[in-house]
Design an enzyme around this catalytic site. Structure first.
Site, mmCIF file in Angstrom:
data_model
loop_
_atom_site.group_PDB
_atom_site.id
_atom_site.type_symbol
_atom_site.label_atom_id
_atom_site.label_comp_id
_atom_site.label_asym_id
_atom_site.label_seq_id
_atom_site.Cartn_x
_atom_site.Cartn_y
_atom_site.Cartn_z
ATOM 1 N N HIS A 123 -3.784 57.796 62.067
ATOM 2 C CA HIS A 123 -4.182 59.291 61.819
ATOM 3 C C HIS A 123 -3.171 59.940 61.584
ATOM 4 O O HIS A 123 -2.013 59.920 62.194
ATOM 5 C CB HIS A 123 -5.301 59.618 63.206
ATOM 6 N N ASP A 200 -2.190 55.492 70.852
ATOM 7 C CA ASP A 200 -2.979 56.653 70.551
ATOM 8 C C ASP A 200 -4.321 55.824 70.687
ATOM 9 O O ASP A 200 -5.076 55.230 70.346
ATOM 10 C CB ASP A 200 -3.026 56.969 69.051
ATOM 11 N N GLN A 203 -9.649 56.802 69.871
ATOM 12 C CA GLN A 203 -10.714 56.135 69.337
ATOM 13 C C GLN A 203 -11.090 54.803 70.144
ATOM 14 O O GLN A 203 -12.114 54.008 69.868
ATOM 15 C CB GLN A 203 -10.582 55.667 67.921
ATOM 16 N N LYS A 226 -13.886 63.469 72.549
ATOM 17 C CA LYS A 226 -14.469 62.338 71.923
ATOM 18 C C LYS A 226 -14.978 61.443 73.050
ATOM 19 O O LYS A 226 -15.681 60.367 72.777
ATOM 20 C CB LYS A 226 -13.290 61.457 71.205
ATOM 21 N N CYS A 364 -8.341 62.275 57.837
ATOM 22 C CA CYS A 364 -6.834 62.544 58.449
ATOM 23 C C CYS A 364 -5.847 61.031 58.337
ATOM 24 O O CYS A 364 -5.391 60.840 59.136
ATOM 25 C CB CYS A 364 -7.083 63.107 59.620
HETATM 26 N N1 PMP Z 1 -5.713 59.873 66.441
HETATM 27 C C1 PMP Z 1 -7.029 59.396 66.141
HETATM 28 C C2 PMP Z 1 -7.015 57.926 65.882
HETATM 29 C C3 PMP Z 1 -8.087 60.132 65.832
HETATM 30 O O1 PMP Z 1 -9.536 59.501 65.375
HETATM 31 C C4 PMP Z 1 -7.886 61.419 66.089
HETATM 32 C C5 PMP Z 1 -9.401 62.245 65.869
HETATM 33 N N2 PMP Z 1 -10.104 62.330 64.654
HETATM 34 C C6 PMP Z 1 -6.856 62.159 66.625
HETATM 35 C C7 PMP Z 1 -5.708 61.244 66.706
HETATM 36 C C8 PMP Z 1 -6.775 63.429 66.761
HETATM 37 O O2 PMP Z 1 -7.354 64.001 67.907
HETATM 38 P P1 PMP Z 1 -7.671 65.251 68.042
HETATM 39 O O3 PMP Z 1 -8.022 66.310 66.990
HETATM 40 O O4 PMP Z 1 -8.573 65.642 69.176
HETATM 41 O O5 PMP Z 1 -6.293 66.123 68.598
#
Ligand code: PMP
Length: 406
Positions: A123, A200, A203, A226, A364
């Site tokens: 991401h 990270d 997910q 999440k 993203c």
């Molecule tokens: N890393 C991953 C793998 C994600 O899926 C996401 C959220 N889509 C993020 C980072 C960023 O998370 P946040 O927008 O809650 O900071």
């Protein structure tokens, strides 16, 4: 126990909303999850009965809020099996946690010429902060490539690691393909060369139990929102041996020991990294959400969601011109697909009109899209409250979209 016996859906009143007069089918859990009533109640109770700034006051309300916040730290520490509560830093989410780490780790341990390793399926949150660090310091970002199935080419790691490597940062689970990365294997390879690893967990945290001591990762981050918790709550777990040495990220109240114009000294862990008034209400909500998932148990959650995932894949595969994106051996939480030559946005719009909420776009993860040679996908992502009936409605909607767009 079944989902009905556990009364899971009934705790989420939003799931009973009608969208264009149709029942809501919420399959955008990878973006954010809905919140059970007990989480909303926990937050409302603070605002109605206990609200006061934390760590500051001598008075009753301030002490009550502080106790709840520090109890939240204990809940999260136990949940992740951290060695101590002080290894849990509260942030506003994954993005803030990674930015904190990229700054504080980078300022403390990195210099010009050093290298950071990420993967091709990250991401943007786990790419851009490291690029910013590299730009600031004159460092290089290296990338572990993936296979066409969407799995890490782990053998490439041996060629990427060298004595300039300062950190490896990778997703536990891909937010696009659901690939579960072999974190333990990466950690073993990294630790053999004394390189720390950041995971990270954005997910993975909603879908599987995480034991930071078992993974032996050095840092792990996730977002509360999440995991059925409020927005504005998040976690950075870090081993004390690193956190103790790292310079603070934000300066301000609470993170100091003593301030004077001739020099300032910093507070102990975890407060050194928690400048200013934290979102203590959201974090108290996070603790309630963690209690919620822990009471259900990840054994149930994983089994239930894997069933939905496999059911969805079997229903989607080879039907209506569907192309599933990625074919990892271990998949969690999400399914990405394309429908013939249709633009993902058009598919998403049609599904929306049928009450089905999915996500479309690049998620993203533009470098991953580039690697796969596509501009985006349609993504269905699951939560503990989804059911087989949700999948059936979703499949009917995909079939409808296929007819309309063919
Ligand atoms: N890393 C991953 C793998 C994600 O899926 C996401 C959220 N889509 C993020 C980072 C960023 O998370 P946040 O927008 O809650 O900071």
């Amino acid at each position: 126990m079944t989902q009905e016996e556990l009364n899971i859906r009934s705790q989420f009143s939003i799931l009973y909303e009608k969208i264009y007069s149709k029942p809501l089918i919420y399959l955008d859990n990878g973006a954010t999850t809905q919140k059970p009533k007990r989480v909303l109640d926990a937050m409302q109770r603070v605002y109605e009965h206990l609200n006061s700034n934390v760590h500051r006051g001598v008075h009753y309300l301030s002490n009550q809020c502080t106790d709840l916040l520090e109890e939240a730290r204990r809940v999260v520490a136990r949940h992740l099996n951290a060695r101590e509560d002080a290894e849990i830093i509260f942030t506003r989410g994954t993005t803030e946690s990674i930015n904190l780490l990229a700054f504080s780790f980078g300022e403390t341990f990195c210099k010009s010429g050093d290298e950071i390793i990420v993967t091709e399926l990250e991401h943007h949150s786990n790419i851009v902060p490291w690029q910013m660090l590299c730009q600031r310091k004159g460092m290089t970002l290296r990338v572990i490539p993936i296979t066409d199935d969407g799995e890490l080419k782990i053998e490439e790691l041996d060629n990427l690691i060298n004595d300039k490597t300062k950190l490896i940062s990778l997703a536990h689970v891909s937010n696009v393909m659901g690939t579960v990365n072999p974190v333990k294997e990466v950690v073993a390879k990294a630790h053999a060369k004394n390189i720390p690893v950041m995971v990270d967990g954005a997910q993975s945290a909603p879908h599987m139990s995480i034991d930071v001591q078992d993974l032996d990762c050095d840092f792990l981050v996730f977002s509360g929102h999440k995991v059925y918790a409020p927005t504005g709550s998040g976690v950075l777990y870090g081993k004390r041996e690193y956190l103790d040495q790292m310079v603070p990220y934000h300066g301000g109240g609470e993170m100091i020991d003593k301030v004077s114009f001739s020099g300032t000294t910093y507070n102990v862990l975890p407060f050194k990294f928690e400048a200013g008034t934290p979102d203590y209400v959201a974090t108290i909500g996070l603790a309630e959400a963690i209690r919620f998932v822990d009471e259900i148990g990840f054994e149930f959650i994983e089994k239930h969601e894997q069933h939905l995932l496999q059911y969805t894949l079997s229903q989607l595969q080879d039907h209506y011109g569907v192309r599933i994106i990625g074919n990892p051996k271990r998949r969690s939480g999400v399914v990405s697909f394309l429908l013939g030559k249709a633009h993902p946005y058009d598919v998403g719009m049609i599904l929306d009109k049928m009450g089905v909420a999915v996500r479309t776009g690049h998620h993203c993860a533009q470098p991953l899209m580039e690697r796969l040679g596509i501009s985006g996908t349609v993504r269905a992502s699951f939560g503990v409250y989804n059911s087989e009936e949700d999948v059936d409605t979703f499949i009917r909607a995909v079939r409808q979209a296929a007819i309309m767009l063919s």
